[in-house]
Write a protein that holds these residues in place. Structure first.
Motif, PDB file in Angstrom:
ATOM      1  N   ALA A  94       0.754  -1.385  -0.397  1.00 18.94           N
ATOM      2  CA  ALA A  94       0.298   0.149  -0.638  1.00 18.94           C
ATOM      3  C   ALA A  94       0.962   1.283   0.059  1.00 18.94           C
ATOM      4  O   ALA A  94       0.717   2.220  -0.806  1.00 18.94           O
ATOM      5  CB  ALA A  94      -0.786  -0.417   1.060  1.00 18.94           C
ATOM      6  N   TYR A  98       1.419   4.430  -2.652  1.00 19.12           N
ATOM      7  CA  TYR A  98       1.061   6.091  -2.556  1.00 19.12           C
ATOM      8  C   TYR A  98       1.912   6.733  -3.084  1.00 19.12           C
ATOM      9  O   TYR A  98       2.882   7.945  -3.195  1.00 19.12           O
ATOM     10  CB  TYR A  98       1.484   6.108  -1.317  1.00 19.12           C
TER      11      TYR A  98
ATOM     12  N   GLY B  89      -9.539   1.182  -0.262  1.00 15.05           N
ATOM     13  CA  GLY B  89      -8.407   1.130  -1.041  1.00 15.05           C
ATOM     14  C   GLY B  89      -7.293   0.318  -0.135  1.00 15.05           C
ATOM     15  O   GLY B  89      -7.881  -1.444   0.132  1.00 15.05           O
ATOM     16  N   ARG B  90      -6.285   0.073  -0.803  1.00 16.45           N
ATOM     17  CA  ARG B  90      -4.803  -0.370  -0.097  1.00 16.45           C
ATOM     18  C   ARG B  90      -5.170  -0.199   1.282  1.00 16.45           C
ATOM     19  O   ARG B  90      -4.933  -1.400   1.644  1.00 16.45           O
ATOM     20  CB  ARG B  90      -4.093   0.700  -1.501  1.00 16.45           C
ATOM     21  N   LEU B  91      -5.015   1.158   1.703  1.00 12.61           N
ATOM     22  CA  LEU B  91      -4.960   1.380   2.847  1.00 12.61           C
ATOM     23  C   LEU B  91      -5.718   0.186   4.317  1.00 12.61           C
ATOM     24  O   LEU B  91      -5.493  -0.388   5.049  1.00 12.61           O
ATOM     25  CB  LEU B  91      -4.610   2.753   3.425  1.00 12.61           C
ATOM     26  N   ASP B 113     -17.780   1.503   2.457  1.00 13.83           N
ATOM     27  CA  ASP B 113     -17.091   2.023   1.189  1.00 13.83           C
ATOM     28  C   ASP B 113     -18.154   2.903   0.393  1.00 13.83           C
ATOM     29  O   ASP B 113     -19.175   2.444   0.353  1.00 13.83           O
ATOM     30  CB  ASP B 113     -15.900   1.258   0.343  1.00 13.83           C
ATOM     31  N   CYS B 114     -17.159   3.447  -0.347  1.00 15.95           N
ATOM     32  CA  CYS B 114     -18.678   4.817  -1.058  1.00 15.95           C
ATOM     33  C   CYS B 114     -19.083   3.776  -2.456  1.00 15.95           C
ATOM     34  O   CYS B 114     -20.015   3.698  -3.170  1.00 15.95           O
ATOM     35  CB  CYS B 114     -19.142   5.991  -1.579  1.00 15.95           C
ATOM     36  N   LYS B 118     -16.293  -1.784  -5.378  1.00 19.22           N
ATOM     37  CA  LYS B 118     -15.171  -2.311  -4.843  1.00 19.22           C
ATOM     38  C   LYS B 118     -15.958  -3.518  -3.063  1.00 19.22           C
ATOM     39  O   LYS B 118     -15.382  -5.020  -2.864  1.00 19.22           O
ATOM     40  CB  LYS B 118     -14.733  -1.446  -4.083  1.00 19.22           C
ATOM     41  N   ALA B 149      -9.812   6.016   6.574  1.00 22.18           N
ATOM     42  CA  ALA B 149      -8.812   5.781   5.098  1.00 22.18           C
ATOM     43  C   ALA B 149      -9.415   5.929   4.024  1.00 22.18           C
ATOM     44  O   ALA B 149      -9.418   5.623   2.718  1.00 22.18           O
ATOM     45  CB  ALA B 149      -8.738   4.426   5.707  1.00 22.18           C
ATOM     46  N   VAL B 150     -10.061   6.732   3.840  1.00 25.33           N
ATOM     47  CA  VAL B 150     -10.658   7.723   2.873  1.00 25.33           C
ATOM     48  C   VAL B 150     -10.017   8.315   1.704  1.00 25.33           C
ATOM     49  O   VAL B 150      -8.622   9.061   2.806  1.00 25.33           O
ATOM     50  CB  VAL B 150     -12.443   8.300   2.932  1.00 25.33           C
ATOM     51  N   SER B 174      -6.041   9.125   6.891  1.00 22.87           N
ATOM     52  CA  SER B 174      -6.078  10.793   5.722  1.00 22.87           C
ATOM     53  C   SER B 174      -4.623  11.584   6.366  1.00 22.87           C
ATOM     54  O   SER B 174      -5.041  12.324   7.569  1.00 22.87           O
ATOM     55  CB  SER B 174      -7.861  11.193   5.153  1.00 22.87           C
ATOM     56  N   PRO B 175      -3.646  12.620   5.293  1.00 28.03           N
ATOM     57  CA  PRO B 175      -3.670  13.670   5.736  1.00 28.03           C
ATOM     58  C   PRO B 175      -3.621  15.180   5.744  1.00 28.03           C
ATOM     59  O   PRO B 175      -3.601  15.516   4.865  1.00 28.03           O
ATOM     60  CB  PRO B 175      -2.268  13.579   3.921  1.00 28.03           C
ATOM     61  N   PHE B 191       1.252  10.050   7.610  1.00 23.06           N
ATOM     62  CA  PHE B 191       2.612   9.488   7.252  1.00 23.06           C
ATOM     63  C   PHE B 191       4.093  10.468   6.753  1.00 23.06           C
ATOM     64  O   PHE B 191       5.160  10.452   7.252  1.00 23.06           O
ATOM     65  CB  PHE B 191       2.392   8.543   6.333  1.00 23.06           C
TER      66      PHE B 191
HETATM   67  N1  LIG Z   1      -1.741   4.238   0.810  1.00 24.25           N
HETATM   68  C1  LIG Z   1      -0.635   4.220   1.577  1.00 24.25           C
HETATM   69  O1  LIG Z   1       0.501   3.493   1.509  1.00 24.25           O
HETATM   70  C2  LIG Z   1      -1.381   5.191   2.866  1.00 24.25           C
HETATM   71  C3  LIG Z   1      -0.070   5.943   2.679  1.00 24.25           C
HETATM   72  C4  LIG Z   1      -0.323   7.203   3.941  1.00 24.25           C
HETATM   73  C5  LIG Z   1      -1.553   8.000   3.834  1.00 24.25           C
HETATM   74  N2  LIG Z   1      -2.774   7.173   3.163  1.00 24.25           N
HETATM   75  C6  LIG Z   1      -4.074   7.846   3.190  1.00 24.25           C
HETATM   76  O2  LIG Z   1      -5.318   7.097   3.491  1.00 24.25           O
HETATM   77  C7  LIG Z   1      -5.662   7.568   2.748  1.00 24.25           C
HETATM   78  C8  LIG Z   1      -6.696   5.798   1.613  1.00 24.25           C
HETATM   79  O3  LIG Z   1      -5.247   6.037   1.112  1.00 24.25           O
HETATM   80  P1  LIG Z   1      -5.490   4.483  -0.137  1.00 24.25           P
HETATM   81  O4  LIG Z   1      -3.911   4.994  -0.587  1.00 24.25           O
HETATM   82  O5  LIG Z   1      -5.775   3.681   0.415  1.00 24.25           O
HETATM   83  O6  LIG Z   1      -6.572   5.175  -0.824  1.00 24.25           O
HETATM   84  P2  LIG Z   1      -7.736   4.519  -2.228  1.00 24.25           P
HETATM   85  O7  LIG Z   1      -8.096   5.579  -3.016  1.00 24.25           O
HETATM   86  O8  LIG Z   1      -6.329   3.212  -2.627  1.00 24.25           O
HETATM   87  O9  LIG Z   1      -8.828   4.420  -1.263  1.00 24.25           O
HETATM   88  C9  LIG Z   1      -9.354   5.117  -0.828  1.00 24.25           C
HETATM   89  C10 LIG Z   1     -10.640   4.205  -0.800  1.00 24.25           C
HETATM   90  O10 LIG Z   1     -11.976   5.526  -0.360  1.00 24.25           O
HETATM   91  C11 LIG Z   1     -13.207   4.886  -0.916  1.00 24.25           C
HETATM   92  N3  LIG Z   1     -13.736   5.987  -1.059  1.00 24.25           N
HETATM   93  C12 LIG Z   1     -13.497   7.165  -1.271  1.00 24.25           C
HETATM   94  N4  LIG Z   1     -14.253   8.403  -0.528  1.00 24.25           N
HETATM   95  C13 LIG Z   1     -15.351   8.001   0.339  1.00 24.25           C
HETATM   96  C14 LIG Z   1     -16.825   8.552   0.623  1.00 24.25           C
HETATM   97  N5  LIG Z   1     -17.036   9.142   0.888  1.00 24.25           N
HETATM   98  N6  LIG Z   1     -17.401   6.999   1.816  1.00 24.25           N
HETATM   99  C15 LIG Z   1     -16.412   6.124   1.367  1.00 24.25           C
HETATM  100  N7  LIG Z   1     -15.588   5.699   0.710  1.00 24.25           N
HETATM  101  C16 LIG Z   1     -15.122   6.335   0.509  1.00 24.25           C
HETATM  102  C17 LIG Z   1     -12.591   4.906  -2.174  1.00 24.25           C
HETATM  103  O11 LIG Z   1     -14.240   3.759  -3.123  1.00 24.25           O
HETATM  104  C18 LIG Z   1     -11.548   3.683  -1.985  1.00 24.25           C
HETATM  105  O12 LIG Z   1     -12.157   2.561  -2.248  1.00 24.25           O
HETATM  106  C19 LIG Z   1      -5.828   8.162   1.492  1.00 24.25           C
HETATM  107  O13 LIG Z   1      -6.136   9.648   2.558  1.00 24.25           O
HETATM  108  C20 LIG Z   1      -4.500   8.557   1.699  1.00 24.25           C
HETATM  109  O14 LIG Z   1      -4.054   9.349   1.461  1.00 24.25           O
HETATM  110  C21 LIG Z   1      -2.765   6.271   2.472  1.00 24.25           C
END
Ligand SMILES: NC(=O)c1ccc[n+]([C@@H]2O[C@H](COP(=O)([O-])OP(=O)(O)OC[C@H]3O[C@@H](n4cnc5c(N)ncnc54)[C@H](O)[C@@H]3O)[C@@H](O)[C@H]2O)c1
Ligand SMILES: NC(=O)c1ccc[n+]([C@@H]2O[C@H](COP(=O)([O-])OP(=O)(O)OC[C@H]3O[C@@H](n4cnc5c(N)ncnc54)[C@H](O)[C@@H]3O)[C@@H](O)[C@H]2O)c1
Lengths: 207, 207
Positions: A94, A98, B89-91, B113-114, B118, B149-150, B174-175, B191
Motif C-alpha cells: 500500500a 502511495y 482502498g489499499r490502506l 466504502d462508497c 468494490k 482511510a478515505v 488521511s493527510p 505518514f
Molecule cells: N496507501 C497508503 O499507503 C497511504 C499512506 C498514507 C496515507 N494514506 C491515506 O489514507 C487514505 C486512503 O489511502 P488509500 O491509498 O487506501 O486510497 P485508495 O484510493 O486506495 O482508497 C480510498 C477508498 O476510499 C473510498 N472512498 C472514497 N470516498 C469515500 C467516501 N466518501 N466514503 C466512503 N469511501 C470512500 C474509495 O472508494 C476507495 O476504496 C488517503 O487519505 C491517503 O492519503 C494512504
DNA sequence: ATCTTCTAGTGAATTAATTCACAAATAATA
DNA sequence: TATTATTTGTGAATTAATTCACTAGAAGAT
C-alpha cells in the motif's frame, strides 16, 4: 538554537498546511489560522516562528509562498528525499504505490522483501529487490530513509541493516520499539498504540 | 487527577510492553526497563505510575500480570472495543485484515466504502457495507471507534458522519487535520508528516 | 486625517514536565 | 546476622513549554 521536538513537529505540520494553501492560491495566513490547523495556540505558533526569524506582516500574517520556501530551505523539505520500503506485505505494498509521498517531497525508489516469489509477483512501477541486496541498493541509490513494514520479529534486524547501510532516518510501522545508533532519527508508528491512546483518553475524559 | 497526554501515551506504551512481557512469562519489570522501552527516563516512568498509585516492589519492580491488569481496568484497555474502517482502498483493506488489532483488544466489526462494486469484490471475513449505512451499523453494532482511510477530500465529511453516528474516537489516516466535536477523541496519523519530521530532525541535528 | 481593529513580535509570568535527591524497603550476598 | 546493592516513591528543585501582556505597525473604516 536547537528547537524542541514539539516545535519541529508543529513546523512540519505548518509546512504541510502552507503547501495546501499555496495550491489553493491563498496569499497570507495568520498565526491564528495556523494554530487552528496544527492544534496549538497562536502564541505557541508565533513563538515557534520567532525561533526561525520568520517575517510576518502586521495585520496580514505570513506570506504563504515565501514562508513555505523559507521553511523548505531551512529544513531541506523541498529537495526530494529518497526512501525505501522493507517488507512488501499488505501494508508495504500500500505504501509503495502511495503517490502522495511523491508530491510531498519523498520518493520511494526501492522495495525489499525476503520472499523472492513475492518479489516476482508484485506489480508496481517501483523496483523491488531481495532484502539481501539492501546495503548495496541503499548505497547505489543514495537512499536516506528506510520504512519498515516487516513483521515485529524482524523489525530490529532490519533496523540494524538499515543503520549499517547508512540511512539517516527510519520510519517503523511494526509494533515494536526499535533501537537505532546515535545519529539516526527514527519514529515508531504504532497503530495499536494510537487506538489505545484514544480509548484511554476517552475513559479519562469521563472522570 | 487528570493525566497529561504525554503520561497517557507512555502508559499506553507500557501496557503494550507489559502485554509482551506477560506472553514471554516475565514476572517483574523495573522502571528502568520500562523507561528504555517507552523512551523516557526512569524518573518520569515512576512519576507516571505514581499518579496511578501503582504497587511496586522494592528491588523487584512491578509485577507484570497485576500491573497490566490494573492498567487494563483503569483505562478499560482489556474489554474488546469495536471499531470500523471507512474507505476500503489499499490502506483500508490492509487494516481490515490486520489480526494484531484483535489480540490487542480492538475488533474491526465493519468496513465501509462508497464504491458498491468494490464492496462486492472484497474478500474478507469482516462485513462490509455501503457508506450510506454507516450510522445504522455503528448504532446496531455498538461501534466505538472509527478509522478513516478515505481520500483527503472526503475525510472531514466522514468524520462528521462518524461523530453524528455516535462513535467516541476517531483515528484518521488521511493527510488532513479533521475537526471533531468536543467530547470525541481523535488522532491524526499523517505518514508524510512523520517523514518530514524525520527529515527536519536530522537536518537540525547537523547544526 | 483620525480612529479602530487586527496581527506580529517578544520579554515576563506562569504553568507544566522532568529530573534530582534521598529515605525506606528488601533481596541478595558475605 | 550484618552488609551491600537495588529499586520504589516522592517532595523539592530544575528545566522546559506555554501563555500572558503589552508594544508597534499597518490596514481599513469613519
Ligand atoms: N496507501 C497508503 O499507503 C497511504 C499512506 C498514507 C496515507 N494514506 C491515506 O489514507 C487514505 C486512503 O489511502 P488509500 O491509498 O487506501 O486510497 P485508495 O484510493 O486506495 O482508497 C480510498 C477508498 O476510499 C473510498 N472512498 C472514497 N470516498 C469515500 C467516501 N466518501 N466514503 C466512503 N469511501 C470512500 C474509495 O472508494 C476507495 O476504496 C488517503 O487519505 C491517503 O492519503 C494512504
Ligand atoms: N497490515 C496492517 O494494516 C498493519 C497495521 C499496523 C501495523 N502493521 C505492521 O506492519 C508490519 C507489516 O504488516 P503487514 O500486514 O503488511 O504484514 P504482512 O505479513 O502482510 O507482510 C510482511 C512482509 O514482510 C516480509 N518479510 C518478513 N520478514 C522479512 C525480512 N526479514 N526481510 C524482508 N522482508 C521480510 C514478508 O515476506 C511479507 O511480505 C507488521 O509489523 C505489522 O505489525 C500492519
Amino acid at each position: 538554537m536547537d528547537l524542541s521536538d514539539n516545535t519541529i513537529e508543529r513546523i512540519c505540520k505548518i509546512f504541510g498546511y502552507l503547501h495546501a494553501l499555496e495550491k489553493k492560491g491563498v496569499d497570507f495566513v495568520s498565526s491564528k489560522d495556523l494554530a487552528k490547523m496544527v492544534g496549538a495556540t497562536e502564541y505557541t505558533i508565533r513563538k515557534d516562528i520567532s525561533f526561525l526569524g520568520g517575517p510576518g506582516y502586521t495585520r496580514k500574517g505570513y506570506e504563504v509562498r515565501s514562508f513555505k520556501k523559507e521553511l523548505g530551505q531551512r529544513f531541506q523539505l523541498t529537495e526530494k528525499r529518497k526512501a525505501c520500503i522493507i517488507g512488501l506485505g499488505r501494508l508495504g505494498t500500500a505504501l509503495l504505490d502511495y503517490e502522495n509521498f511523491q508530491e510531498d517531497g519523498f520518493e520511494i525508489v526501492a522495495g525489499f522483501d525476503c520472499n523472492v516469489n513475492k518479489i516476482e509477483r508484485i506489480r508496481t512501477s517501483i523496483d523491488v529487490f531481495a532484502v539481501s541486496r539492501l546495503a548495496e541498493i541503499v548505497d547505489a541509490r543514495n537512499i536516506e530513509l528506510g520504512i519498515i513494514a516487516v513483521p515485529a520479529e524482524s523489525a530490529q534486524e532490519i533496523a540494524d541493516q538499515l543503520a549499517a547501510a547508512g540511512v539517516k532516518g527510519i520510519l517503523n510501522f511494526s509494533p515494536v520499539k526499535i533501537s537505532v545508533p546515535e545519529g539516526i532519527v527514527h519514529v515508531d508508528m504504532d497503530f495499536t498504540n494510537a487506538l489505545r491512546f484514544i480509548a484511554a483518553r476517552f475513559v479519562m475524559m469521563k472522570k
